[in-house]
Design a protein around this motif. Structure first.
Motif, mmCIF file in Angstrom:
data_model
loop_
_atom_site.group_PDB
_atom_site.id
_atom_site.type_symbol
_atom_site.label_atom_id
_atom_site.label_comp_id
_atom_site.label_asym_id
_atom_site.label_seq_id
_atom_site.Cartn_x
_atom_site.Cartn_y
_atom_site.Cartn_z
ATOM 1 N N GLN A 1 -29.147 53.428 -56.040
ATOM 2 C CA GLN A 1 -29.712 52.905 -54.793
ATOM 3 C C GLN A 1 -28.686 52.012 -54.099
ATOM 4 O O GLN A 1 -28.733 50.788 -54.233
ATOM 5 N N PHE A 2 -27.750 52.621 -53.374
ATOM 6 C CA PHE A 2 -26.693 51.837 -52.732
ATOM 7 C C PHE A 2 -27.225 50.853 -51.702
ATOM 8 O O PHE A 2 -26.604 49.831 -51.417
ATOM 9 N N THR A 3 -28.416 51.103 -51.150
ATOM 10 C CA THR A 3 -28.956 50.215 -50.115
ATOM 11 C C THR A 3 -29.340 48.840 -50.646
ATOM 12 O O THR A 3 -29.600 47.927 -49.858
ATOM 13 N N LEU A 4 -29.351 48.663 -51.968
ATOM 14 C CA LEU A 4 -29.611 47.330 -52.523
ATOM 15 C C LEU A 4 -28.511 46.342 -52.137
ATOM 16 O O LEU A 4 -28.710 45.134 -52.187
ATOM 17 N N HIS A 5 -27.350 46.867 -51.750
ATOM 18 C CA HIS A 5 -26.236 46.004 -51.349
ATOM 19 C C HIS A 5 -26.113 45.893 -49.831
ATOM 20 O O HIS A 5 -25.044 45.559 -49.311
ATOM 21 N N ALA A 6 -27.188 46.162 -49.120
ATOM 22 C CA ALA A 6 -27.170 46.066 -47.661
ATOM 23 C C ALA A 6 -26.958 44.619 -47.217
ATOM 24 O O ALA A 6 -27.584 43.708 -47.742
ATOM 25 N N SER A 7 -26.096 44.448 -46.257
ATOM 26 C CA SER A 7 -25.932 43.150 -45.618
ATOM 27 C C SER A 7 -26.694 43.202 -44.298
ATOM 28 O O SER A 7 -26.472 44.093 -43.480
ATOM 29 N N THR A 8 -27.589 42.253 -44.113
ATOM 30 C CA THR A 8 -28.424 42.235 -42.907
ATOM 31 C C THR A 8 -28.184 40.980 -42.070
ATOM 32 O O THR A 8 -29.019 40.620 -41.248
ATOM 33 N N LYS A 9 -27.057 40.326 -42.277
ATOM 34 C CA LYS A 9 -26.777 39.059 -41.595
ATOM 35 C C LYS A 9 -26.561 39.227 -40.099
ATOM 36 O O LYS A 9 -26.946 38.373 -39.323
ATOM 37 N N LYS A 10 -25.925 40.325 -39.693
ATOM 38 C CA LYS A 10 -25.621 40.527 -38.275
ATOM 39 C C LYS A 10 -26.426 41.709 -37.749
ATOM 40 O O LYS A 10 -26.484 42.763 -38.373
ATOM 41 N N GLY A 11 -27.003 41.530 -36.604
ATOM 42 C CA GLY A 11 -27.671 42.630 -35.917
ATOM 43 C C GLY A 11 -28.840 43.215 -36.685
ATOM 44 O O GLY A 11 -29.385 42.603 -37.590
#
Length: 150
Positions: free
Chosen positions: A78-88
């Protein structure tokens, strides 16, 4: 390395409408691998997963481990566990490991878990479009991050 453990009464993964893996009582684990991860992360995470006391004993208290209850494991990359959501509003996956690093570590995690527990590890397929179904028991969901081990 991030692992999301979900205690389940059943879980399965389908790829192209065919069941690739399914379990009954045990853990459905989402595994996110980042570029900086290595075998030390796998060893630590594997020990934590198999020994974490999150299954009920005869008194209904979470006091038993995956090993104690002879639980099964369904492991999903599950690569999306490392999603960065800080910008945009569009997540960035820059920390997620590329396949040349992630696939060998994912396979090593499967082998490490397989060595630790008596039941065969079920898994998805790295990079595939998967449909995951589960019945979360409790619900019990635990997040482990190997970077928090120190």
């Amino acid at each position: 390395m991030i692992a999301v453990l979900q205690r389940v009464t059943e879980a399965s993964v389908k790829i192209e409408n065919k069941i690739k893996g399914e379990i009954r009582n045990g853990l459905m684990i989402l595994l996110g691998i980042e570029e900086a991860d290595n075998e030390e992360d796998i060893e630590w995470l594997c020990r934590k997963i198999v020994n974490m006391r999150i299954f009920n004993d005869e008194n209904g208290v979470m006091n038993k481990s995956l090993i104690d209850v002879h639980g099964e494991v369904l492991l999903i990359s599950q690569f999306t566990l490392h999603a960065s959501t800080k910008k945009g509003n569009r997540p960035s996956y820059i920390k997620a490991a590329k396949p040349d690093i992630a696939i060998p570590l994912y396979e090593k995690m499967i082998n490490s878990l397989d060595f630790e527990i008596p039941t065969k590890i079920q898994s998805g397929e790295f990079g595939a479009d998967m449909k995951v179904s589960l019945v979360n028991d409790g619900p019990v969901t635990i997040i482990l991050d190997s970077k928090d081990k120190k």
